[in-house]
Design an enzyme around this catalytic site. Structure first.
Site, PDB file in Angstrom:
ATOM      1  CE  LYS A 122      41.813  41.137  44.331  1.00  0.00           C
ATOM      2  NZ  LYS A 122      43.005  41.460  43.645  1.00  0.00           N
ATOM      3  CB  SER A 197      39.492  40.116  41.599  1.00  0.00           C
ATOM      4  OG  SER A 197      40.944  40.306  41.381  1.00  0.00           O
ATOM      5  CB  SER A 221      42.709  42.218  39.309  1.00  0.00           C
ATOM      6  OG  SER A 221      42.504  41.654  38.812  1.00  0.00           O
TER       7      SER A 221
END
Length: 546
Positions: A122, A197, A221
């Site tokens: 990420k 996210s 997330s």
């Protein structure tokens, strides 16, 4: 519910299903009883673990790390223009890492438990060989001078970094639509969001663009995208993994964790991430057991009632109003099957559960407004201004957090929310209870219930993946979608999301995640073995919607 009885368990059927392997180019199947050198144990006969299969094939000379890496890079080139999982692809660096691993294998060295495993990271987790944008134009050309501790651990254990995945800007969002670098699509239905996210990481794993990925979980997330994309997402106990090198959103909630295709892979990755013990941040907590995959049961020793003696609880407030009926049905069906595996499943009430969402947003946004003040376009932020560099959602959250911390309002909002996090609860909540009390109440109530039960069972999200732009103009509706996950972050508890079945929505077959929440630092003994045992008979088949 009372503990049920499992009749006529058909292990032969499971064994046959489990030994069907994916076609990764010229890769071949290997015997189910090969010895896994990463842990000196017999390889799990279910073959659910991609990490074990890749490592064994490379070690036994059936393929090379370079071939594996090129196969994943080819998959990314074929699919990512349509899906948008990645912000940055490090093809040359990945091949170089793979060559180094192959050289170690030729010298008879063991690169580590992640030998040849292709990872996506990420893009709010720092790596020195790539940009770390955090999904923001403000950091578009930012390069970290060092690797985060978790990235260093992956490299040290033989993992290969393919690139950095898309996310909501600074982790602020639940749809991966708030990125400055485009919207990520859900591989199950390109019209829908992958969650957020960490939507880029979940999408990449679901589409098999990588073997595993890292995400960050501040209020769900990792777990919500795992549910929307039909993969496994693990949020460890707060403090188990170092946050060193993670771009901060809300520091008292931020947790790094793996996204994989199986519980076993999550356990192996977690073992690797815990292999580094550098005390580079004050919240890191060292535990005695860090070989989490050693606690998983081999199918050869799998009893007909592997969960006998364990007690699970379904929180009533998580299957009531506001949760889609089909999602509730999948949770109840999973609970029934868990009973057949020998466990007892009860319903419990947590009256403070609904207070977690407002308390979380007060606290998280307050911390965010403070953390993001460092991006002043002088020390960090490039040549653009904050107004041009920050997106609409980030600006909204900074303003809300600054208001909550402002003079005359911090007592009414932030301090009240902080008290809610840990205060002892009498289980009768007044309508005038302060936010500060709520956080303490939520944590105390969940901890109290976990003294009686081994784990909670609840949905990971109140609905399956929804259409793009459906909630972009309604922030409150988007925030309310976190109601199943934020209490876990308020309490710092570990939680994992596994496949819980499917629902049909507007003609699309969509996955639903089952969330299992355990005791603090209980990953080794409860949060991984339970869902791993459940995965064998219930969620064995891999989903292939593409």
């Amino acid at each position: 519910m009372n503990a049920g009885k499992l009749s006529d368990v058909r292990f032969a059927h499971w064994m046959k299903k489990s030994q069907e392997t994916r076609n990764f180019g010229a890769w071949k199947k290997f015997p189910a009883r090969d010895v896994c050198r990463c842990c000196d144990a017999t390889a799990c006969p279910t073959n659910l673990s991609v990490i074990r299969k890749v490592g064994l094939d490379i070690r036994e000379g059936r393929t090379t790390a370079q071939d594996v890496t090129r196969a994943y890079l080819a998959k990314i080139r074929q699919t990512d223009e349509k899906v948008g999982s990645f912000i940055t692809i490090q093809a040359d660096d990945a091949i170089a890492q793979a060559m180094s691993i192959d050289e170690k294998i030729c010298r008879g060295e063991d690169p580590g438990i992640l030998t040849g495993v292709a990872f996506a990271i990420k893009d709010n987790i720092c790596s020195s060989d790539s940009f770390t944008t955090s999904g923001s134009r403000l950091l578009e050309v930012h390069r970290s001078p060092h690797d985060s501790l978790v990235v260093s651990a992956i490299k040290a254990e033989g993992g290969i970094i393919l690139g950095k995945t898309n996310l909501d800007e600074f982790g602020m969002g639940s749809t991966t639509e708030n990125s400055a670098f485009g919207v990520t699509s859900n591989p199950w239905d390109m019209r829908r969001i992958p969650g957020g996210s960490s939507g880029g990481s979940a999408s990449a794993v679901a589409l098999k663009q990588c073997a595993a990925a890292l995400g960050s979980d501040t209020g769900g997330s990792i777990r919500q995208p795992a549910s929307f994309c039909g993969v496994v997402g693990l949020k460890p106990t707060y403090g188990l993994l170092s946050r060193h090198g993670l771009v901060a959103y809300a520091s008292s909630f931020d947790t790094i964790g793996p996204v994989t295709t199986s519980v076993e892979d999550s356990a192996i990755v977690l073992t690797a991430l815990c292999s580094r013990h550098d005390q580079l941040d004050s919240t890191l907590h060292h535990t005695n057991s860090s070989r989490f995959h050693d606690h998983l049961k081999n199918l050869e020793h799998f009893a007909s009632k592997p969960l006998s003696g364990y007690r699970f609880a379904i929180i009533k407030e998580t299957i009531g109003p506001g949760v889609q009926h089909d999602v509730v049905q999948r949770v109840l069906e999973a609970a029934t099957k868990i009973e057949r595996l020998g466990a007892a499943v009860d319903f419990v009430s947590c009256p403070t559960f609904h207070l977690g969402l407002p308390a979380y947003y007060i606290l998280a946004l307050s911390e965010a407004s403070s953390n993001l003040s460092r991006y002043d376009c002088i020390r960090l932020g490039g040549k653009t201004s904050r107004d041009e560099g920050f997106g609409a959602e980030v600006k909204r959250r900074i303003l809300m957090g600054s208001f909550a911390l402002s003079a005359g309002h911090s007592d009414a909002y932030y301090e009240r929310a902080q008290e809610v996090r840990t205060e002892i609860c009498c289980f009768s909540v007044s309508s005038t209870v302060c936010f500060a009390q709520v956080q303490r109440m939520v944590e105390a109530e969940l901890a109290c219930k976990l003294q009686e039960y081994d784990a909670f069972i609840l949905p990971a999200a109140p609905s399956p993946a929804y259409l793009k732009s459906e909630k972009m103009n309604d922030p409150l509706a988007m925030y309310s979608g976190d109601m199943m996950t934020v209490n876990v972050n308020l309490s710092g508890l570990p939680a994992i999301v596994v496949r819980g079945g499917h629902v049909e929505n507007d003609g699309a077959l969509l996955p639903v995640g089952l969330q299992i929440v355990g005791r603090p630092f209980g990953c080794a003994l409860c949060i991984l073995p339970f869902p791993d045992s459940i995965n064998f008979p219930l969620f064995l088949s891999e989903s292939e919607p593409y």
